[in-house]
Write an enzyme that holds these catalytic residues in place. Structure first.
Site, PDB file in Angstrom:
ATOM      1  N   LYS A   4       0.835  -1.204   0.000  1.00 50.19           N
ATOM      2  CA  LYS A   4       0.000   0.000   0.000  1.00 50.19           C
ATOM      3  C   LYS A   4       0.871   1.256   0.000  1.00 50.19           C
ATOM      4  O   LYS A   4       0.634   2.177  -0.779  1.00 50.19           O
ATOM      5  CB  LYS A   4      -0.891  -0.005   1.245  1.00 50.19           C
ATOM      6  CG  LYS A   4      -1.599   1.310   1.494  1.00 50.19           C
ATOM      7  CD  LYS A   4      -2.497   1.266   2.709  1.00 50.19           C
ATOM      8  CE  LYS A   4      -1.810   1.592   4.007  1.00 50.19           C
ATOM      9  NZ  LYS A   4      -1.493   3.020   4.217  1.00 50.19           N
ATOM     10  N   ASN A   5       1.881   1.266   0.877  1.00 52.01           N
ATOM     11  CA  ASN A   5       2.663   2.500   1.028  1.00 52.01           C
ATOM     12  C   ASN A   5       3.635   2.744  -0.112  1.00 52.01           C
ATOM     13  O   ASN A   5       4.268   3.798  -0.168  1.00 52.01           O
ATOM     14  CB  ASN A   5       3.407   2.505   2.365  1.00 52.01           C
ATOM     15  CG  ASN A   5       2.461   2.772   3.522  1.00 52.01           C
ATOM     16  OD1 ASN A   5       1.278   3.066   3.313  1.00 52.01           O
ATOM     17  ND2 ASN A   5       2.976   2.679   4.741  1.00 52.01           N
ATOM     18  N   ARG A  34      -4.760  10.408   4.598  1.00 49.86           N
ATOM     19  CA  ARG A  34      -3.753  11.448   4.686  1.00 49.86           C
ATOM     20  C   ARG A  34      -2.752  11.398   3.527  1.00 49.86           C
ATOM     21  O   ARG A  34      -2.193  12.420   3.141  1.00 49.86           O
ATOM     22  CB  ARG A  34      -2.971  11.304   5.987  1.00 49.86           C
ATOM     23  CG  ARG A  34      -3.793  11.393   7.229  1.00 49.86           C
ATOM     24  CD  ARG A  34      -2.895  11.193   8.414  1.00 49.86           C
ATOM     25  NE  ARG A  34      -1.657  11.938   8.209  1.00 49.86           N
ATOM     26  CZ  ARG A  34      -1.514  13.231   8.469  1.00 49.86           C
ATOM     27  NH1 ARG A  34      -2.491  13.901   8.952  1.00 49.86           N
ATOM     28  NH2 ARG A  34      -0.369  13.828   8.233  1.00 49.86           N
ATOM     29  N   CYS A  46      -4.911  12.859  13.234  1.00 52.99           N
ATOM     30  CA  CYS A  46      -5.515  11.549  13.060  1.00 52.99           C
ATOM     31  C   CYS A  46      -5.328  10.783  14.361  1.00 52.99           C
ATOM     32  O   CYS A  46      -4.712  11.287  15.297  1.00 52.99           O
ATOM     33  CB  CYS A  46      -4.914  10.797  11.876  1.00 52.99           C
ATOM     34  SG  CYS A  46      -3.252  10.238  12.163  1.00 52.99           S
ATOM     35  N   PRO A  85       1.752  16.700  11.223  1.00 55.53           N
ATOM     36  CA  PRO A  85       1.800  17.877  10.359  1.00 55.53           C
ATOM     37  C   PRO A  85       2.479  17.594   9.010  1.00 55.53           C
ATOM     38  O   PRO A  85       3.115  16.544   8.849  1.00 55.53           O
ATOM     39  CB  PRO A  85       2.617  18.886  11.171  1.00 55.53           C
ATOM     40  CG  PRO A  85       3.379  18.085  12.161  1.00 55.53           C
ATOM     41  CD  PRO A  85       2.647  16.789  12.380  1.00 55.53           C
ATOM     42  N   ASP A 135       4.369  20.206   7.569  1.00 57.66           N
ATOM     43  CA  ASP A 135       5.216  21.397   7.421  1.00 57.66           C
ATOM     44  C   ASP A 135       6.495  21.141   6.610  1.00 57.66           C
ATOM     45  O   ASP A 135       6.941  22.007   5.866  1.00 57.66           O
ATOM     46  CB  ASP A 135       5.571  21.959   8.808  1.00 57.66           C
ATOM     47  CG  ASP A 135       6.217  20.911   9.707  1.00 57.66           C
ATOM     48  OD1 ASP A 135       5.626  19.819   9.856  1.00 57.66           O
ATOM     49  OD2 ASP A 135       7.305  21.158  10.244  1.00 57.66           O
ATOM     50  N   GLN A 136       7.040  19.938   6.731  1.00 56.78           N
ATOM     51  CA  GLN A 136       8.294  19.656   6.004  1.00 56.78           C
ATOM     52  C   GLN A 136       8.072  19.566   4.495  1.00 56.78           C
ATOM     53  O   GLN A 136       8.942  19.930   3.714  1.00 56.78           O
ATOM     54  CB  GLN A 136       8.931  18.353   6.503  1.00 56.78           C
ATOM     55  CG  GLN A 136       9.224  18.352   7.995  1.00 56.78           C
ATOM     56  CD  GLN A 136      10.162  19.480   8.409  1.00 56.78           C
ATOM     57  OE1 GLN A 136      11.222  19.669   7.802  1.00 56.78           O
ATOM     58  NE2 GLN A 136       9.767  20.232   9.413  1.00 56.78           N
ATOM     59  N   ASP A 143       4.916   0.814  12.074  1.00 58.21           N
ATOM     60  CA  ASP A 143       3.728   0.121  11.574  1.00 58.21           C
ATOM     61  C   ASP A 143       3.661  -1.344  12.028  1.00 58.21           C
ATOM     62  O   ASP A 143       2.688  -2.043  11.749  1.00 58.21           O
ATOM     63  CB  ASP A 143       3.668   0.194  10.038  1.00 58.21           C
ATOM     64  CG  ASP A 143       3.254   1.588   9.559  1.00 58.21           C
ATOM     65  OD1 ASP A 143       2.851   2.411  10.388  1.00 58.21           O
ATOM     66  OD2 ASP A 143       3.354   1.841   8.342  1.00 58.21           O
ATOM     67  N   ARG A 183      -8.601  -0.580   4.778  1.00 62.04           N
ATOM     68  CA  ARG A 183      -7.744   0.445   4.183  1.00 62.04           C
ATOM     69  C   ARG A 183      -6.385  -0.140   3.822  1.00 62.04           C
ATOM     70  O   ARG A 183      -5.714   0.370   2.920  1.00 62.04           O
ATOM     71  CB  ARG A 183      -7.534   1.602   5.159  1.00 62.04           C
ATOM     72  CG  ARG A 183      -8.765   2.450   5.380  1.00 62.04           C
ATOM     73  CD  ARG A 183      -8.418   3.675   6.203  1.00 62.04           C
ATOM     74  NE  ARG A 183      -7.108   4.167   5.805  1.00 62.04           N
ATOM     75  CZ  ARG A 183      -6.149   4.570   6.642  1.00 62.04           C
ATOM     76  NH1 ARG A 183      -6.363   4.560   7.926  1.00 62.04           N
ATOM     77  NH2 ARG A 183      -4.993   4.989   6.187  1.00 62.04           N
TER      78      ARG A 183
HETATM   79  C1  UD1 Z   1       4.442   7.019   6.468  1.00 60.89           C
HETATM   80  C2  UD1 Z   1       3.604   5.787   6.261  1.00 60.89           C
HETATM   81  C3  UD1 Z   1       3.044   5.295   7.586  1.00 60.89           C
HETATM   82  C4  UD1 Z   1       4.177   5.094   8.601  1.00 60.89           C
HETATM   83  C5  UD1 Z   1       5.043   6.345   8.690  1.00 60.89           C
HETATM   84  C6  UD1 Z   1       6.260   6.167   9.560  1.00 60.89           C
HETATM   85  C7  UD1 Z   1       2.734   6.115   4.025  1.00 60.89           C
HETATM   86  C8  UD1 Z   1       1.577   6.397   3.161  1.00 60.89           C
HETATM   87  N1  UD1 Z   1       2.540   6.114   5.331  1.00 60.89           N
HETATM   88  O1  UD1 Z   1       3.589   8.036   6.981  1.00 60.89           O
HETATM   89  O2  UD1 Z   1       2.378   4.059   7.358  1.00 60.89           O
HETATM   90  O3  UD1 Z   1       3.631   4.839   9.867  1.00 60.89           O
HETATM   91  O4  UD1 Z   1       5.498   6.741   7.378  1.00 60.89           O
HETATM   92  O5  UD1 Z   1       7.041   5.124   9.084  1.00 60.89           O
HETATM   93  O6  UD1 Z   1       3.814   5.832   3.550  1.00 60.89           O
HETATM   94  N2  UD1 Z   1       6.334  14.948  10.574  1.00 60.89           N
HETATM   95  C9  UD1 Z   1       6.307  16.309  10.833  1.00 60.89           C
HETATM   96  N3  UD1 Z   1       6.193  17.163   9.775  1.00 60.89           N
HETATM   97  C10 UD1 Z   1       6.111  16.739   8.479  1.00 60.89           C
HETATM   98  C11 UD1 Z   1       6.138  15.354   8.231  1.00 60.89           C
HETATM   99  C12 UD1 Z   1       6.255  14.485   9.297  1.00 60.89           C
HETATM  100  O7  UD1 Z   1       6.376  16.739  11.983  1.00 60.89           O
HETATM  101  O8  UD1 Z   1       5.998  17.568   7.568  1.00 60.89           O
HETATM  102  C13 UD1 Z   1       6.470  13.971  11.701  1.00 60.89           C
HETATM  103  C14 UD1 Z   1       5.229  13.097  11.890  1.00 60.89           C
HETATM  104  O9  UD1 Z   1       4.251  13.741  12.666  1.00 60.89           O
HETATM  105  C15 UD1 Z   1       5.834  11.872  12.552  1.00 60.89           C
HETATM  106  C16 UD1 Z   1       7.212  11.769  11.892  1.00 60.89           C
HETATM  107  O10 UD1 Z   1       7.489  13.060  11.371  1.00 60.89           O
HETATM  108  O11 UD1 Z   1       5.993  12.102  13.928  1.00 60.89           O
HETATM  109  C17 UD1 Z   1       7.327  10.750  10.782  1.00 60.89           C
HETATM  110  O12 UD1 Z   1       6.214  10.882   9.921  1.00 60.89           O
HETATM  111  P1  UD1 Z   1       6.252  10.506   8.383  1.00 60.89           P
HETATM  112  O13 UD1 Z   1       7.434   9.676   8.073  1.00 60.89           O
HETATM  113  O14 UD1 Z   1       6.073  11.753   7.596  1.00 60.89           O
HETATM  114  O15 UD1 Z   1       4.941   9.634   8.246  1.00 60.89           O
HETATM  115  P2  UD1 Z   1       4.041   9.547   6.959  1.00 60.89           P
HETATM  116  O16 UD1 Z   1       4.902   9.788   5.767  1.00 60.89           O
HETATM  117  O17 UD1 Z   1       2.823  10.370   7.136  1.00 60.89           O
END
Ligand code: UD1
Length: 417
Positions: free
Chosen positions: A22-23, A92, A116, A122, A124-125, A305, A397
Site C-alpha cells: 500500500k505505502n 492522509r 488523526c 503535520p 510542514d516539512q 507500523d 484500508r
Molecule cells: C508514512 C507511512 C506510515 C508510517 C510512517 C512512519 C505512508 C503512506 N505512510 O507516513 O504508514 O507509519 O510513514 O514510518 O507511507 N512529521 C512532521 N512534519 C512533516 C512530516 C512528518 O512533523 O511535515 C512527523 C510526523 O508527525 C511523525 C514523523 O514526522 O511524527 C514521521 O512521519 P512521516 O514519516 O512523515 O509519516 P508519513 O509519511 O505520514
C-alpha cells in the site's frame, strides 16, 4: 458497519500470498501525475485507500483503467489540481499529490490533512521543501494553495526529521524542477526506493534513493512506463506475527525477507525459525514465544507500523517486554483494547511495558487505526473464545482480503454486520 468475529485458539498453518505494498502504491499512483503518457502499474493491492486515491486522481482528470491488480493511468487530461477535504480527511496520503501537481502544472489546492488517531501528523516539512524550490504557499480555509511562476527550481533540502511521504513528495516535485535537488536526511524506506525505481523507469534522473541523501537532476518531462509494485512488508510482518503468536507454521508467497530484517531479527529472538526463499518466507513458531523489547525508528530500524502487532505477541509471550514508540506520539490506543482481553500492559508516555500472561480471553474490542487493528486481530487469534473486532473498515484500508487470507492459514474468522 462490518465487524470481524474471531474464534480464537487455532494454530495458523498453511500458505498465503502477500499483496503489493500500500505505502509504495500510493506515492507511485501519484507519480503518474508527472507524465502526460500512460503509466501501467501491476501488483496494485485492492484496498480502500487505493480506491480513494484512484477516485481522487479521476476527479483531477486522470483516466484510470483497472483490471485486477493492473492499473493504467493516463494523466494527459489533468485539468483540476484539487484534493478536496472529503477525500484527504479519509486518507492522509492524499498529500502526495502536492509535489507532482506543483511539478507538472505549477499549481495545487490540497486540503490540510488535520490530525488523526495516532497523532498530529503535520506536513510542514513537505511545504518547507516546496517553498525552498520556489513555491508560494498560502493556507486558506483549511486548504494549502501552492503556486509557482516559471516552474520549480532545484534546491538543497533538509528535513527536520525523517519523513517518508515528505521525502516522496519532494523527490517527485524535483523530477521536473530546473537543475539539481539534493534531499538530505531523506527517508530510506524501501517504498521510497520503489517510487524512485518507477520514476527512473519514467525517465527521471535520481541517485541515492535508499540512502539519506537523494540527488535528483530535473528533466523536461517524464514518459510512460510499466512498473510492478513491491510486496507489502507490513502485511508480511503482520502474518508472520499472527503465525508466531499462535505457535503456527506458515509460508508466505510473493514476498521476501529483504526489507524486514528488523522484524525477522525480533521474531528470531522470540524463538521462531525463519527461512527466506527466493520469493517466499517460511516461519515456524515455538509453542510459546519469548518476550522481545522493541524501539520504533525510521528504516532500517524497527517500523512503527509493526509496533501494535509486536505488542500483541508480547501479551502472550514468556517474560516482560519494553516497547518504545519514537515516531508517533499517540500510538498506543490498542493497549487499552488489549487490556480488555486480559493483557498486562503499563503505559508511561511513549513507553509500554508488557508482561506476558498465560492466556487472553475473547471480548469485544474496537479498532482505532489500521495497524492497531492488526494487533487486536493477532490477540483475538490467540485468545480463548470469541473476539469481535469492531470498526474493521480501518483494516480494509490496508490489508487486502484479510479474512480470506487468515482463513487460508487456518484461522476461524468471519465478517459480520
Ligand atoms: C508514512 C507511512 C506510515 C508510517 C510512517 C512512519 C505512508 C503512506 N505512510 O507516513 O504508514 O507509519 O510513514 O514510518 O507511507 N512529521 C512532521 N512534519 C512533516 C512530516 C512528518 O512533523 O511535515 C512527523 C510526523 O508527525 C511523525 C514523523 O514526522 O511524527 C514521521 O512521519 P512521516 O514519516 O512523515 O509519516 P508519513 O509519511 O505520514
Amino acid at each position: 458497519m462490518d465487524k470481524l468475529l474471531i474464534q480464537g485458539g487455532a494454530r495458523l498453518d498453511g500458505e498465503t500470498t502477500v499483496s503489493g505494498a500500500k505505502n509504495a502504491a500510493l506515492p507511485i499512483l501519484c507519480a503518474t501525475l508527472l507524465s502526460a503518457e500512460p503509466v501501467t502499474l501491476t501488483n496494485v493491492p485492492q484496498l480502500q485507500d487505493i480506491a480513494t486515491l484512484l477516485r481522487l486522481l479521476g476527479q483531477m482528470g486522470v483516466a484510470v483503467e483497472r483490471d485486477g491488480d493492473r492499473v493504467t493511468l493516463d494523466a494527459s487530461g489533468l485539468d483540476n489540481p484539487l484534493a478536496p477535504y472529503e477525500m484527504v480527511k479519509t486518507m492522509r496520503a492524499s498529500i502526495l499529490v502536492l509535489g507532482p501537481l506543483m511539478a507538472r502544472v505549477g499549481e495545487a489546492r490540497v486540503s490540510l490533512p488535520g490530525g488523526c488517531a495516532i497523532g498530529a501528523r503535520p506536513v510542514d516539512q513537505h511545504l518547507k521543501g516546496l517553498q525552498a524550490m520556489g513555491a508560494k504557499i498560502a493556507v486558506e480555509q483549511g486548504y494549502i494553495h501552492a503556486t509557482v511562476a516559471g516552474g520549480l527550481k532545484g534546491a538543497r533540502l533538509f528535513t527536520d526529521m525523517v519523513t517518508v511521504t515528505g521525502t516522496e513528495n519532494l523527490m517527485m516535485a524535483a523530477c521536473l524542477a530546473k537543475g539539481e535537488t539534493v534531499i538530505e536526511n531523506a527517508a530510506r524506506e524501501p517504498e521510497v526506493v520503489d517510487l524512485a525505481n518507477c520514476l527512473v523507469a519514467m525517465g527521471a534522473r535520481i541517485s541515492g534513493a535508499g540512502t539519506d541523501v537523494i540527488r535528483i537532476q530535473g528533466v523536461e518531462c517524464l514518459h510512460g512506463a510499466e512498473h510492478r509494485i513491491m510486496p507489502d512488508r507490513i502485511e508480511t510482518g503482520t502474518y508472520l506475527c499472527a503465525a508466531a503468536a499462535t505457535g503456527g507454521s506458515i509460508r508466505l508467497m510473493g514476498t521476501s525477507t529483504s526489507y524486514i530484517d528488523a522484524v525477522v531479527d525480533k521474531l528470531l529472538d522470540a524463538g521462531c525459525e525463519i527461512e527466506g526463499e527466493r520469493d517466499a518466507i517460511r516461519l515456524t513458531a515455538p509453542p510459546r514465544l519469548t518476550s522481545v523489547s522493541i524501539r520504533t525508528a525510521p528504516y532500517p530500524a524497527f517500523p512503527t507500523d509493526m509496533q501494535a502487532q509486536f505488542m500483541a505477541i508480547n501479551c502472550v509471550a514468556e517474560g516482560t517486554a519494553v516497547i518504545r514508540e519514537t515516531i508517533f506520539e499517540n500510538r498506543f490506543m490498542h493497549a487499552v483494547e488489549l487490556q480488555r482481553l486480559g493483557a498486562e500492559i503499563r503505559i508511561d508516555g511513549n513507553t509500554a511495558v508488557v508482561t506476558g500472561v498465560d492466556r487472553l480471553e475473547g471480548a469485544s474490542v474496537m479498532a482505532t487505526d489500521l495497524r492497531a487493528s492488526a494487533g487486536l486481530i493477532i490477540a483475538g487469534l490467540v485468545a480463548d473464545g470469541e473476539t469481535l473486532v469492531d470498526r474493521i473498515y480501518h483494516l480494509d484500508r490496508g490489508y487486502e482480503k484479510l479474512g480470506d487470507k487468515l482463513s487460508q492459514l487456518g484461522a476461524r474468522v468471519s465478517r459480520v454486520r
